[in-house]
Design a protein around this motif. Structure first.
Motif, PDB file in Angstrom:
ATOM      1  N   ILE A   1      -7.836  -5.553  -0.373  1.00 43.08           N
ATOM      2  CA  ILE A   1      -6.804  -5.279  -1.380  1.00 43.08           C
ATOM      3  C   ILE A   1      -5.602  -4.672  -0.652  1.00 43.08           C
ATOM      4  N   THR A   2      -4.600  -5.478  -0.481  1.00 43.25           N
ATOM      5  CA  THR A   2      -3.425  -5.041   0.285  1.00 43.25           C
ATOM      6  C   THR A   2      -2.219  -4.766  -0.600  1.00 43.25           C
ATOM      7  N   HIS A   3      -2.218  -5.322  -1.812  1.00 41.38           N
ATOM      8  CA  HIS A   3      -1.074  -5.171  -2.702  1.00 41.38           C
ATOM      9  C   HIS A   3      -1.556  -4.927  -4.133  1.00 41.38           C
ATOM     10  N   ILE A   4      -0.639  -4.508  -4.926  1.00 40.65           N
ATOM     11  CA  ILE A   4      -0.933  -4.293  -6.348  1.00 40.65           C
ATOM     12  C   ILE A   4       0.203  -4.901  -7.157  1.00 40.65           C
ATOM     13  N   SER A   5      -0.143  -5.491  -8.286  1.00 41.66           N
ATOM     14  CA  SER A   5       0.859  -6.105  -9.157  1.00 41.66           C
ATOM     15  C   SER A   5       0.952  -5.333 -10.469  1.00 41.66           C
ATOM     16  N   LEU A   6       2.171  -5.112 -10.905  1.00 38.47           N
ATOM     17  CA  LEU A   6       2.428  -4.514 -12.216  1.00 38.47           C
ATOM     18  C   LEU A   6       2.965  -5.613 -13.125  1.00 38.47           C
ATOM     19  N   ILE A   7       2.293  -5.843 -14.239  1.00 37.35           N
ATOM     20  CA  ILE A   7       2.768  -6.804 -15.226  1.00 37.35           C
ATOM     21  C   ILE A   7       3.248  -6.006 -16.441  1.00 37.35           C
ATOM     22  N   VAL A   8       4.528  -6.151 -16.746  1.00 33.53           N
ATOM     23  CA  VAL A   8       5.163  -5.325 -17.785  1.00 33.53           C
ATOM     24  C   VAL A   8       5.448  -6.194 -19.005  1.00 33.53           C
TER      25      VAL A   8
ATOM     26  N   SER B   1      12.222  -1.601  -0.791  1.00 31.95           N
ATOM     27  CA  SER B   1      12.479  -0.214  -1.202  1.00 31.95           C
ATOM     28  C   SER B   1      11.225   0.391  -1.821  1.00 31.95           C
ATOM     29  N   ASN B   2      11.106   1.684  -1.700  1.00 31.52           N
ATOM     30  CA  ASN B   2       9.983   2.381  -2.315  1.00 31.52           C
ATOM     31  C   ASN B   2      10.236   2.509  -3.813  1.00 31.52           C
ATOM     32  N   LEU B   3       9.224   2.135  -4.602  1.00 35.65           N
ATOM     33  CA  LEU B   3       9.366   2.141  -6.057  1.00 35.65           C
ATOM     34  C   LEU B   3       9.771   3.517  -6.587  1.00 35.65           C
ATOM     35  N   PHE B   4       9.164   4.567  -6.067  1.00 40.33           N
ATOM     36  CA  PHE B   4       9.371   5.911  -6.613  1.00 40.33           C
ATOM     37  C   PHE B   4      10.672   6.537  -6.127  1.00 40.33           C
ATOM     38  N   GLU B   5      11.160   6.062  -4.977  1.00 39.67           N
ATOM     39  CA  GLU B   5      12.478   6.515  -4.521  1.00 39.67           C
ATOM     40  C   GLU B   5      13.581   5.786  -5.283  1.00 39.67           C
ATOM     41  N   GLN B   6      13.318   4.527  -5.606  1.00 39.30           N
ATOM     42  CA  GLN B   6      14.306   3.721  -6.320  1.00 39.30           C
ATOM     43  C   GLN B   6      14.450   4.173  -7.775  1.00 39.30           C
TER      44      GLN B   6
ATOM     45  N   ARG C   1       0.815  -1.227   0.000  1.00 40.11           N
ATOM     46  CA  ARG C   1       0.000   0.000   0.000  1.00 40.11           C
ATOM     47  C   ARG C   1       0.839   1.263   0.000  1.00 40.11           C
ATOM     48  N   ASN C   2       2.097   1.159   0.439  1.00 39.73           N
ATOM     49  CA  ASN C   2       3.006   2.320   0.471  1.00 39.73           C
ATOM     50  C   ASN C   2       3.893   2.382  -0.780  1.00 39.73           C
ATOM     51  N   PHE C   3       3.607   1.521  -1.733  1.00 40.51           N
ATOM     52  CA  PHE C   3       4.375   1.417  -2.974  1.00 40.51           C
ATOM     53  C   PHE C   3       5.793   0.910  -2.722  1.00 40.51           C
ATOM     54  N   ASP C   4       5.954   0.106  -1.664  1.00 41.37           N
ATOM     55  CA  ASP C   4       7.232  -0.553  -1.405  1.00 41.37           C
ATOM     56  C   ASP C   4       7.248  -1.885  -2.155  1.00 41.37           C
ATOM     57  N   ILE C   5       8.384  -2.231  -2.719  1.00 40.61           N
ATOM     58  CA  ILE C   5       8.505  -3.403  -3.588  1.00 40.61           C
ATOM     59  C   ILE C   5       8.579  -4.685  -2.769  1.00 40.61           C
ATOM     60  N   GLN C   6       7.651  -5.612  -3.058  1.00 42.70           N
ATOM     61  CA  GLN C   6       7.623  -6.906  -2.371  1.00 42.70           C
ATOM     62  C   GLN C   6       8.072  -8.046  -3.290  1.00 42.70           C
ATOM     63  N   LEU C   7       7.923  -7.855  -4.605  1.00 40.33           N
ATOM     64  CA  LEU C   7       8.367  -8.867  -5.560  1.00 40.33           C
ATOM     65  C   LEU C   7       8.941  -8.169  -6.782  1.00 40.33           C
ATOM     66  N   TRP C   8      10.063  -8.707  -7.250  1.00 43.96           N
ATOM     67  CA  TRP C   8      10.785  -8.124  -8.404  1.00 43.96           C
ATOM     68  C   TRP C   8      11.378  -9.302  -9.165  1.00 43.96           C
TER      69      TRP C   8
ATOM     70  N   ASP D   1      13.515   7.389  -9.694  1.00 44.71           N
ATOM     71  CA  ASP D   1      12.985   8.760  -9.589  1.00 44.71           C
ATOM     72  C   ASP D   1      12.515   9.320 -10.935  1.00 44.71           C
ATOM     73  N   TYR D   2      12.798   8.611 -12.041  1.00 42.41           N
ATOM     74  CA  TYR D   2      12.329   9.092 -13.344  1.00 42.41           C
ATOM     75  C   TYR D   2      10.868   8.722 -13.601  1.00 42.41           C
ATOM     76  N   LEU D   3      10.300   7.849 -12.772  1.00 39.32           N
ATOM     77  CA  LEU D   3       8.913   7.439 -12.985  1.00 39.32           C
ATOM     78  C   LEU D   3       7.961   8.631 -12.870  1.00 39.32           C
ATOM     79  N   PRO D   4       6.893   8.658 -13.672  1.00 41.30           N
ATOM     80  CA  PRO D   4       5.896   9.740 -13.580  1.00 41.30           C
ATOM     81  C   PRO D   4       5.050   9.543 -12.313  1.00 41.30           C
ATOM     82  N   ALA D   5       5.592   9.964 -11.185  1.00 41.59           N
ATOM     83  CA  ALA D   5       5.053   9.576  -9.875  1.00 41.59           C
ATOM     84  C   ALA D   5       3.579   9.938  -9.687  1.00 41.59           C
ATOM     85  N   SER D   6       3.223  11.198  -9.896  1.00 39.36           N
ATOM     86  CA  SER D   6       1.847  11.611  -9.604  1.00 39.36           C
ATOM     87  C   SER D   6       0.862  10.895 -10.530  1.00 39.36           C
ATOM     88  N   TRP D   7       1.218  10.772 -11.789  1.00 36.59           N
ATOM     89  CA  TRP D   7       0.349  10.108 -12.771  1.00 36.59           C
ATOM     90  C   TRP D   7       0.191   8.623 -12.454  1.00 36.59           C
ATOM     91  N   LEU D   8       1.306   7.955 -12.139  1.00 33.75           N
ATOM     92  CA  LEU D   8       1.275   6.525 -11.882  1.00 33.75           C
ATOM     93  C   LEU D   8       0.606   6.204 -10.545  1.00 33.75           C
TER      94      LEU D   8
END
Length: 323
Positions: A125-132, A55-60, A30-37, A62-69
Motif C-alpha cells: 500500500i503505497t498511496h491512498i485515494s480520497l473520493i469526495v 504539494s503536501n495536502l495539509f500544507e496546501q 505516504r507523505n500525504f503529498d498530492i499525486q492526483l487532483w 491548513d484548515y483541514l483537521p490534520a491530526s484527525w484526518l
C-alpha cells in the motif's frame, strides 16, 4: 487496431473520466503529498492539478483537521481497509462553497468521503485515494426534515396561548419526577395555582383581555423558573409547576416570590389597568404517595385551601388536616 493503440485509448478514456466525473478524486502518497487532483477538485477549490501536484495536502489546505484526518489515513495504510467519513460525522472535509441552486441556503458543500488504500504492483500500500461526494441535497433535505420534526414535536408539547408545556406534556414531566423519586428518593415539589376571580376579568374586560392576563402570568412564571423546573398550563386559568430537587419549604419560597411579583405587576389592556392575584397550593413528594395522581390531588387540595382562606396566598398540603 493494435493492442498498444487499444491500451492507449483505454488510458485516454480513463483519464478523461477521472477528470470529468462528478466526484472528487485525490491520490496521496505516504507523505500525504498530492499525486492526483481531478477536475471536480479543481473546479471547487480553484487550484489546478499542475500547480498542486507534489504539494503536501495539509500544507496546501491548513484548515483541514490534520491530526484527525491523518489518523484515519494511517489506519487505511496500516489495515489496508477502506474508511468512510459521513457528513453527519463531519459536515465537510474540504471547505468548498455550495453552488447548487436547489440547496442555495447551504453556505458550504456537505460531503461524504471514502478513503481507499491503493497498492503497487508488488502488493504494497503505497498511496491512498480520497473520493469526495457532494451530498448537499441529501444533507439539507435530512436537516430540514429533522428541523420540521423537532418543530412538530415542540408544537405537540406546547400550549399555544402561553408557550408553556401543555397539560399532556406537563403530566409526563410530573410522572418522570415521581418515578425518579421512587428510584432515587429525590426531593421534588408540585405547585398548582390559578388566577383569582378570573371570571370577573372576562366579564368586565372581555375574553381577549383574559387571554392577555394568562399570557402575562405565564411570562412572569417563565422568568421565575430554573432550567430543571417544568411548568405548564394545566387548563383555563390554572398553572402547574414541578420543582425538581426542592422541598416544600423551598417550594413555598418560590411560590410566594412569584405570588408577590404577580400581585405587584399590572397589565394595561385597551387603556384599562388590570391587576390580578393568584392562589397557590404546594405538595412535596413523599413515600406515602401511591402514585402521581395522588400527588396532584394533594396539591389541588392545598390550592383549594388557599382559595378558601381568602385567596392571594400559598398553602402547603398538610396530611394531618385531611384526617
Amino acid at each position: 487496431m493494435s493492442y498498444d493503440q487499444s491500451a492507449m485509448n483505454e488510458l485516454h478514456w480513463l483519464i478523461d473520466m477521472v477528470q470529468t466525473i462528478e466526484v472528487g478524486l485525490v491520490v496521496l502518497d505516504r507523505n500525504f503529498d498530492i499525486q492526483l487532483w481531478n477536475g471536480f477538485m479543481e473546479n471547487h477549490s480553484g487550484v489546478s492539478p499542475n500547480s498542486i501536484k507534489g504539494s503536501n495536502l495539509f500544507e496546501q489546505f491548513d484548515y483541514l483537521p490534520a491530526s484527525w484526518l491523518k489518523q484515519k489515513m494511517e489506519s487505511v495504510f496500516l489495515l489496508k481497509n477502506r474508511a468512510f467519513i459521513s457528513w453527519e460525522q463531519r459536515p465537510y472535509v474540504f471547505k468548498f462553497k455550495n453552488y447548487r441552486p436547489i440547496t442555495g441556503r447551504a453556505d458550504f458543500m456537505y460531503q461524504n468521503v471514502t478513503l481507499l488504500p491503493l497498492s503497487s504492483l508488488t502488493g504494497q500500500i503505497t498511496h491512498i485515494s480520497l473520493i469526495v461526494y457532494d451530498v448537499t441535497d441529501v444533507a439539507i433535505n435530512k436537516l430540514q426534515l429533522k428541523a420540521a420534526n423537532e418543530r412538530l414535536e415542540h408544537l405537540s408539547q406546547t400550549d399555544g396561548l402561553t408557550q408553556l408545556h401543555n397539560r399532556r406534556h406537563w403530566q409526563m414531566c410530573m410522572q418522570k419526577e415521581f418515578d425518579r423519586h421512587t428510584r432515587y428518593g429525590d426531593k421534588t415539589s408540585l405547585v398548582m395555582f390559578d388566577i383569582d376571580h378570573f371570571k370577573k376579568i372576562n366579564d368586565n374586560y372581555g375574553h381577549l383581555a383574559g387571554d392577555k392576563v394568562i399570557q402575562h402570568i405565564s411570562h412572569l412564571l417563565k422568568l421565575s423558573l430554573r432550567e430543571t423546573d417544568c411548568a405548564g398550563r394545566y387548563g383555563g386559568e390554572e398553572f402547574s409547576v414541578v420543582l425538581a430537587n426542592t422541598c416544600a419549604k423551598d417550594a413555598l419560597n418560590f411560590a410566594d416570590r412569584l405570588r408577590k411579583k404577580i400581585e405587584k405587576s399590572e397589565l394595561v389592556f385597551e387603556g384599562n389597568s388590570i391587576k390580578v392575584t393568584v392562589s397557590m397550593g404546594i405538595c412535596d413528594i413523599s413515600d406515602q404517595l401511591e402514585n402521581s395522581g395522588q400527588w396532584l390531588a394533594n396539591a389541588d387540595q392545598a390550592l383549594y385551601k388557599a382559595k378558601e382562606s381568602g385567596r392571594n396566598n400559598c398553602v402547603i398540603f398538610d396530611q394531618d388536616s385531611t384526617l
